[in-house]
Design an enzyme around this catalytic site. Sequence first.
Site, PDB file in Angstrom:
ATOM      1  N   ASP A  82      13.113  20.111  21.227  1.00  0.00           N
ATOM      2  CA  ASP A  82      14.154  19.172  20.790  1.00  0.00           C
ATOM      3  C   ASP A  82      13.762  18.532  19.459  1.00  0.00           C
ATOM      4  OD1 ASP A  82      16.086  17.255  20.471  1.00  0.00           O
ATOM      5  OD2 ASP A  82      15.791  16.287  22.403  1.00  0.00           O
ATOM      6  N   GLU A 121      16.015  12.781  26.666  1.00  0.00           N
ATOM      7  CA  GLU A 121      16.872  13.744  25.975  1.00  0.00           C
ATOM      8  C   GLU A 121      16.563  15.199  26.348  1.00  0.00           C
ATOM      9  OE1 GLU A 121      16.245  12.509  21.968  1.00  0.00           O
ATOM     10  OE2 GLU A 121      17.449  10.684  22.192  1.00  0.00           O
ATOM     11  N   ASP A 158      24.795  10.432  24.086  1.00  0.00           N
ATOM     12  CA  ASP A 158      23.616  10.791  23.302  1.00  0.00           C
ATOM     13  C   ASP A 158      23.580   9.850  22.107  1.00  0.00           C
ATOM     14  OD1 ASP A 158      21.629  11.860  21.733  1.00  0.00           O
ATOM     15  OD2 ASP A 158      22.609  13.786  21.386  1.00  0.00           O
ATOM     16  N   LYS A 189      17.973   3.599  15.205  1.00  0.00           N
ATOM     17  CA  LYS A 189      17.201   3.972  16.388  1.00  0.00           C
ATOM     18  C   LYS A 189      15.697   3.877  16.131  1.00  0.00           C
ATOM     19  CE  LYS A 189      17.032   7.825  19.721  1.00  0.00           C
ATOM     20  NZ  LYS A 189      17.665   9.110  20.074  1.00  0.00           N
TER      21      LYS A 189
END
Length: 601
Positions: A185, A163, A5, A66
Amino acid sequence: AVGIDLGTTNSLVASVQSGLPTILKDANGNSLIPSIVYYGQNNIKVGHEALSYLSTDAKNTIVSVKRFMGHTKSDIQYRESLPYAFDDDSDDIQIKTEQGLKHPIEISSDILKKLKDLAEVSLCGEITGAVITVPAYFDDAQRQATKDAAKLAGLNVLRLINEPTAAAVAYGLDQKKEGTFVIYDLGGGTFEVSILKLHKGIFEVLATNGHPHLGGDDFDQAIVELIKHENKITQLSHEDKRALITHAKCLKENLTNDASAKTVIKLSGGQEIEFSLDRDTFFKLTHDLVQKTIQPIRRALNDAQLSIDSIDGIVMVGGATRMMHIQSEIKAFFKKDLLNDLNPDEVVALGAARQAYSLAGNKSDQDLLLLDVTPLSLGVETMGGLVEKIIHRNSTIPIAKAQEFTTYKDGQTAMSIHVLQGERERVSDCRSLANFTLTDIPPMVAGAAKIRVTFQIDADGLLSVAAKELSSNKETSITVKPSYGLSEDQISNMLIQSFEKADEDKKIRALSEAKIEGEQIILAVQNALDKNSNKLLTQKEITGIQSAIQRLSAALNSNNPNLITEHTKNLNTLTESFAAKLMDESVSQALRGKSIDKVNF
């Protein structure tokens, strides 16, 4: 094989051991590895070792990289507020550090190297492959950048998976549940909602939606702004900004278990701030951020054609979902209890580990078929600046679809293929992904050539496009690797505007299509008149057709699709006898001078 992850704020690595997915820990017992890299003059520090440099050397300590993946400098609208120095010679993101220029891919690879080393020490062996998770809304550039970072880190990528899907894999298999689930999420930097159906080991993603720049970091920033406002702070060094964010994060986390929290902040100029925050104030302060997650849920339900009553459970993923008001708002929206049995920080990595275990060739009594979706439609530009969608959003991937197109003009020997992403009808309202040209098309009359355009999305969500002229088998293709990513508002706006402006887009498309049809018939009729009118038509007939052409030409400037269609039909009707005469003439020429026994019928 391991599951990784690769998060905005923290990253984790997991593997299946004795049939169970397990989070791997470093030598100090840490499972969460901060996604932070420090580039010193003589060393590189990653994770917990880099934390202390945030307050002492912010310009060389890279966080939340990211958010830069697959983007250019012009995409980063908040660049001036960052402590980093960027290379001015290129629009490509290059951050100046003590160790030279660093690209986001290189920075991410250093995080992945840390996770790879952690896993190899923990498992006492070499890592043969990895499944890496990415946000569902990562586009081709961002997915490719992630794969490139993994390759640079020496990792063999078995697959990229979304994800929310990874979370569903972990939760569904561990809890042996079946039904339709919402995966909520909320990570450090992104929010995504996915609706999945689990039945007899098949995970099917029905719809996905979200916000690419909304996460726990935004809740921290809201607290920072409150601290600055109450203490009348207008100017801060980058180190002090980082210190405020660190304290804000601690306050936010403490409010999960306590009704109030307080802290003492020491700034670099010697100023000391005592600040306290209670739950009610925090909830009111960030209420609008929570509400920003509700609209994507509504859109996902609409796309999946489901009501709230159709949902069997809501799985909470991401550390930010620990906030009490998020849980209460989502619980109230769905009118049912939330499923948060598993650690929300770990559930994505656990699901990735399950998938890695399977893809590495290991079989279990819980074999899994994973059906994911593409979040936005993909298509090509057609005449009139319109978009012809070939793969529609929320299509299950991997997928391949083809559609045939033709030439617009006589003798056309090339065709430009403009690949687009989005939900609107006009090219200008969608996002350009790539351009390439199919050449050496045999010259034919307009409409005779057949060009098949094939779109293919692989299991990682990466797109390739091919174009082939069917009579000559001339073919060209491109793997779409755009050098930029989506801006902060682009993805959400694409979907919102596709709903809000559906009627407007429909009218625009009708007008463009009517104009194209009108222009094509004028061109065809005029060419026929120039070549054959004197032999086949009387002057009265020629005059009548030319008048009809003039009326249609005038209608084309009116922007009235009904009027254009009316005059197009009139010209069609008026030239029917002319077309019949042309056909008779063509057949007569083909047969002239041949005996009946030599004619092939």
